[in-house]
Design an enzyme around this catalytic site. Structure first.
Site, short mmCIF file in Angstrom:
data_model
loop_
_atom_site.label_atom_id
_atom_site.label_comp_id
_atom_site.label_asym_id
_atom_site.label_seq_id
_atom_site.Cartn_x
_atom_site.Cartn_y
_atom_site.Cartn_z
N ASN A 225 38.98 41.03 37.00
CA ASN A 225 38.31 39.92 37.12
C ASN A 225 36.82 40.21 36.88
OD1 ASN A 225 40.56 38.37 38.02
ND2 ASN A 225 40.27 39.33 40.15
N HIS B 94 36.76 47.06 38.74
CA HIS B 94 37.91 47.42 39.48
C HIS B 94 39.02 46.66 38.84
CE1 HIS B 94 36.54 43.90 41.71
NE2 HIS B 94 37.88 43.66 41.96
N HIS C 245 42.99 45.47 39.42
CA HIS C 245 44.28 45.28 40.32
C HIS C 245 45.51 45.61 39.76
CE1 HIS C 245 41.99 42.50 42.89
NE2 HIS C 245 41.11 42.43 41.83
N VAL D 39 33.94 41.47 44.36
CA VAL D 39 33.08 42.58 44.47
C VAL D 39 32.53 42.89 43.09
CG1 VAL D 39 33.27 44.91 45.33
CG2 VAL D 39 34.63 43.16 46.26
N ASP E 165 44.88 47.23 48.16
CA ASP E 165 44.07 46.09 48.71
C ASP E 165 44.31 45.59 50.04
OD1 ASP E 165 43.40 43.13 48.71
OD2 ASP E 165 42.88 43.60 46.66
N GLN F 1 35.44 37.39 40.32
CA GLN F 1 35.14 38.65 40.59
C GLN F 1 34.51 38.32 41.97
OE1 GLN F 1 32.96 40.87 37.87
NE2 GLN F 1 33.09 42.85 39.15
#
Length: 115
Positions: free
Chosen positions: A88, A101, A103, A97, A31, A95
């Site tokens: 998220n 995904h 994390h 993006v 990240d 969220q």
């Protein structure tokens, strides 16, 4: 792939990222604004707007994202001490993006409740 999607552009290698693990269908990279010593994003290479859509469309791909997240924890040495996986989903879920995904967060004590 979406030319408008930040993560699709990372998959296409038109945007740089520090890749830590890759399979045929999943990409894991650091990240750019880490919230813990280990903060890696694990994404499907195929565009899915969020984790729920990905899991519904391709449960095996969702499983691979989780498996790669576990491998990333091992590679970063946080598997024994503990780590957190976060998806998220949607605006209220923070969220930002809209490409599914996960994390992977670790390397320090994580508080609860989050957020």
């Amino acid at each position: 792939m979406s030319t408008e999607c930040l993560f699709c552009r990372i998959v296409e290698r038109t945007l740089p990222a520090t890749v830590v693990h890759e399979t045929e269908t999943v990409l894991a990279f650091r990240d750019i604004d880490p919230k813990a010593p280990t903060h890696v994003l694990v994404i499907p290479k195929e565009h899915h707007a969020d984790a729920a859509i990905m899991a519904s469309a391709d449960p095996a791909l969702a499983g691979e994202v989780l498996a790669v997240a576990g491998e990333v924890a091992k590679l970063d040495g946080v598997d024994a001490s503990g780590y957190r996986l976060v998806f998220n989903t949607g605006s209220d879920g923070q969220q930002t993006v809209f490409h599914a995904h996960c994390h992977v967060l670790g390397g320090r004590g994580l508080t609860w409740p989050p957020g």
